[in-house]
Each structure stands twice: as C-alpha cells, then as structure tokens.
Write an enzyme that holds these catalytic residues in place. Sequence first.
Site, PDB file in Angstrom:
ATOM      1  N   ARG A  22       0.770  -1.190  -0.087  1.00 44.92           N
ATOM      2  CA  ARG A  22      -0.233  -0.015   0.214  1.00 44.92           C
ATOM      3  C   ARG A  22       0.872   1.153  -0.178  1.00 44.92           C
ATOM      4  O   ARG A  22       0.427   2.175  -0.595  1.00 44.92           O
ATOM      5  CB  ARG A  22      -0.991  -0.139   1.301  1.00 44.92           C
ATOM      6  N   GLN A  76      -8.635  -7.417   0.653  1.00 49.39           N
ATOM      7  CA  GLN A  76      -8.038  -7.226  -0.599  1.00 49.39           C
ATOM      8  C   GLN A  76      -9.337  -6.651  -1.497  1.00 49.39           C
ATOM      9  O   GLN A  76      -9.282  -5.677  -2.387  1.00 49.39           O
ATOM     10  CB  GLN A  76      -7.404  -8.530  -1.192  1.00 49.39           C
ATOM     11  N   ASP A 131      -3.464 -15.456   7.601  1.00 48.76           N
ATOM     12  CA  ASP A 131      -2.353 -16.003   7.182  1.00 48.76           C
ATOM     13  C   ASP A 131      -1.665 -16.653   8.045  1.00 48.76           C
ATOM     14  O   ASP A 131      -0.601 -17.266   7.691  1.00 48.76           O
ATOM     15  CB  ASP A 131      -1.302 -14.815   6.884  1.00 48.76           C
ATOM     16  N   ARG A 135       4.250 -19.351   2.999  1.00 46.83           N
ATOM     17  CA  ARG A 135       4.119 -19.595   4.399  1.00 46.83           C
ATOM     18  C   ARG A 135       3.936 -20.990   4.807  1.00 46.83           C
ATOM     19  O   ARG A 135       4.311 -21.411   5.828  1.00 46.83           O
ATOM     20  CB  ARG A 135       2.605 -18.904   4.854  1.00 46.83           C
TER      21      ARG A 135
HETATM   22  C1  S3P Z   1      -3.990  -9.105   2.392  1.00 45.25           C
HETATM   23  C2  S3P Z   1      -5.353  -9.689   3.042  1.00 45.25           C
HETATM   24  C3  S3P Z   1      -5.551 -11.025   2.991  1.00 45.25           C
HETATM   25  C4  S3P Z   1      -4.237 -11.707   3.453  1.00 45.25           C
HETATM   26  C5  S3P Z   1      -3.311 -11.357   2.384  1.00 45.25           C
HETATM   27  C6  S3P Z   1      -2.932  -9.943   2.470  1.00 45.25           C
HETATM   28  C7  S3P Z   1      -3.994  -7.571   2.108  1.00 45.25           C
HETATM   29  O1  S3P Z   1      -6.280 -11.668   1.969  1.00 45.25           O
HETATM   30  O2  S3P Z   1      -4.432 -13.224   3.261  1.00 45.25           O
HETATM   31  O3  S3P Z   1      -1.927 -12.164   2.584  1.00 45.25           O
HETATM   32  O4  S3P Z   1      -2.839  -6.991   1.933  1.00 45.25           O
HETATM   33  O5  S3P Z   1      -5.059  -7.063   2.176  1.00 45.25           O
HETATM   34  P1  S3P Z   1      -7.862 -11.441   1.569  1.00 45.25           P
HETATM   35  O6  S3P Z   1      -8.227 -10.205   1.769  1.00 45.25           O
HETATM   36  O7  S3P Z   1      -8.122 -12.115   0.268  1.00 45.25           O
HETATM   37  O8  S3P Z   1      -8.339 -12.164   2.629  1.00 45.25           O
END
Ligand code: S3P
Length: 429
Positions: free
Chosen positions: A27, A169, A314, A387
């Site tokens: 970000r 995400q 995660d 992971r």
């Molecule tokens: C993330 C959101 C998570 C996470 C990923 C990173 C992010 O995924 O599992 O490693 O940076 O917004 P999801 O939003 O698909 O759950």
Amino acid sequence: MIHSLFFQNPVLKGSIKVPGDKSISHRSIMFGALAHGKTTVTGFLKGDDCLSTIKCFRSMGVQIDEKDDEIVIHGVGFQGLEEPKDVLDVGNSGTTTRLLLGILAGLPFHSVVIGDDSIATRPMRRVTDPLKQMGANIDGRENGQYTPISIRGGKLSPIEFVMPLASAQLKSAIIFAGLQAEGATTIIEPEKTRDHTERMIKHFGGSIKREHNRLTIEGGQQFKGQTVQVPGDISSAAFFLAAGAAVKGSELMLTDVGVNPTRDGMIDVLIKMGADLTIHTEEEKAEPVANLLIKSSQLKAIDIGGSIIPKLIDEIPIIALLATQANGTTTIRNAEELKVKETNRIDAVVQELKKLGADIEATEDGMKIHGPAPLHGGRVSSRGDHRIGMMLAVASLLTGEEVQIENFEAISVSYPDFLSHLETITNNQ
Ligand code: S3P
C-alpha cells in the site's frame, strides 16, 4: 530447490527484527504513486510480492528509487498514471492483483494483468464483478474470474457494496475504485478485516468514514506525498513466536512488530493456548507497534473460528503446527478462504504435516489437530507457498531429524532472510 534442515535439540535465544509488513509495503507504493509529490518509505519489505508492485507502477510511468534502507516514490496522482506498454506482471501476489484492478478500474487506458501459475488459479470475480458494476470494462478467463485479465477503465459510478466475504483485498479494491467515482461509495464488511488501506488514506491527507462495519468514501480526493514507516510483519513474526513457544528452553525477542488490532489474532491465540508472551507496546504511530517476548511453555488446545479468522488468516498454517504440540484437540473453523490462497492451505497443511507424523485432519472449513504428537523427519513440499515453506522449517525444529523441503525458495515472497534469521537464533546442542 530442495532445502535440507537438521536441528538436534535446538534452543532458540536472541532477538530478531522481522522484515516489513507485506500488506503495508504494497500500500505504501500504491499510495505513494497516487499521491502528488515525494513519498519516502522506510522498513519496506523487499520480498518478491512487493517488488512486483513496484514493477507494475514503474510500468505505468512512476519513478520509484530503491535505496539501501528506503524507497522513494515520485507520485503522479491517479491522472498521472500512463498506459503500460507491456503486460502488468503481478508474479505470485494476490494483493497486487486485486488492489491494482481497483486502481485500473478508473483509468482511461487498456492494460492486461498476468501472474504466475498460482495467481492463475485464484478467484478474481469477487473483485471484477463489482468493478464492472461501477463501470469498468473488464474481461478475463471464465468471465473475469482468472488471469490474464484485461481492463479498460473509465468513468465510475459509486455503489453500495455488501461484501459477500471478509476480504481486505476486496475491500481495498473497491475503496480504490470509490476514490475515482463521482460521489460516495459505501462498503459493508461481514467481519472487520485489516484496515491498512483506511489508515493510509488518512495518513496521506484523505478521509474515509467508518460506522461499525460500514465504510463510506468520497470520490475525487487528492493525496499528498508522505513519509511512511513500515512496521515489522506480524505474519512473519508468527513463525518465530510459534517456534519460541513450542521449542523447549527458548526465549526470543521480536522487535518493532506491527500489532494492528485487525491483525493480532496470533497474539490472542498464543495467550489462550497458555504461551508465555510479554507485549511491550511502543508509542502509537500511524500503525501500532510492539516488542514481543516469547518463552517456551506447555500449550493447550483451543477452538478458533468466527470473527477472529480475518485477524489471523495468514497465520493458520503455523497455528496448526503449534497445535500439534498442544494438549488436546484444536479445532479451526470458518477458514474456507484458505482453499484459495497461494495454494489450498487446508490441504497443504494437513498433507505435509501428516508426512512429519502430525495427527491432523481436514474439515469442510478448516481442520482438527490432535496433540501433543511427536514429529519426525521426512520429505515435504512448500507447494510453492511461502507460508507453508516457513511453517515446515519451524516444524523441523521439533523433529530432531532431517527435514527436506521441496520448493523452499518460495519463502522469498515475504521473508527472503528467513533462513539466516532462523540460524542466528538457533543453538544446536
Ligand atoms: C491481504 C489480505 C488477506 C491476506 C493477504 C494480504 C492484504 O487476503 O490473506 O495475505 O494485504 O489486504 P484476503 O483479503 O483475500 O483475505
């Protein structure tokens, strides 16, 4: 690459500064590019995923300088991004793919997003459907479900979007599109997910409103370049927290770890399992940070499910390993999202840990782990998932035998220095 690990009666001692947070690093590049003026980022994670994000923004004409300990982004604003001359390659990064689609949705040019074999299996309609509804032209394999995805952005209309699943995400993709729409976009989350995007909007001088799980974002905001300090990644620290808790006689300090309340499920789990964890919170910054001291102790089984899942999604592979050493049966529920991560993580965790002697079974939406189980050596695979690779390396500490891990190089996605950090704190006795 097959990597062989062999630790006889290891004890973990010392201090580690884990690398920068992956979510925040992505970000920082995106907001740095979308802001006007210079953004300086310290603590940036130079893992493969975040480097993919840098590459994509360079392809859209953004100057990004990589120095030893900082990244400098010369922001151009949404309007300053240029049509890329080649495909945008996201590598293994789901975060780059989904957040980038939200940005591209409002940009009046054509681009094609591609990634590696794992990305090509990850569901994208959750993002492409609402972006199409807002007005973007998007196509991809299976009606926009899989990469390669081609997109021609344009004028976007705001929507009220009830998220069908808890995903930061997805939320972030719609926020980026909402920032380019005319008027206010509303997003309703089923559970609170990581809020780094919202925090960064405020840090860059913008605004976003939250009432419970309802977010409102106005389109047309302008951001100004900033300094961003990326804290250590709690998802990377999790491997050493688990190792310190489970390997007898260990005492480890993890410094400058991000402890954002939307990410700290691992801390709750450790405490509930009876781990000896001390948290030294630092002064509050844009993102909360703490030093974490973990000492080994006898652990007990717990039930994990419901609203805590997005806060530790995660960390489930390493929590599953920890549960193999706890007294009783640990149940993990409501974690079906694990099936569509870098690999099917329910299947990978269960099958790979079984090869090392774990008593573990897959369920519809998670797994059950019966402990304590003595682990033994063997040959396992990361399945190309960073992971899973690091979890198996921590498992090797508990076997006292040789563990061979196939495709171990996958760990460079989020923690290129993992092995050297592990070796620094491990005394073979
Ligand atoms: C993330 C959101 C998570 C996470 C990923 C990173 C992010 O995924 O599992 O490693 O940076 O917004 P999801 O939003 O698909 O759950």
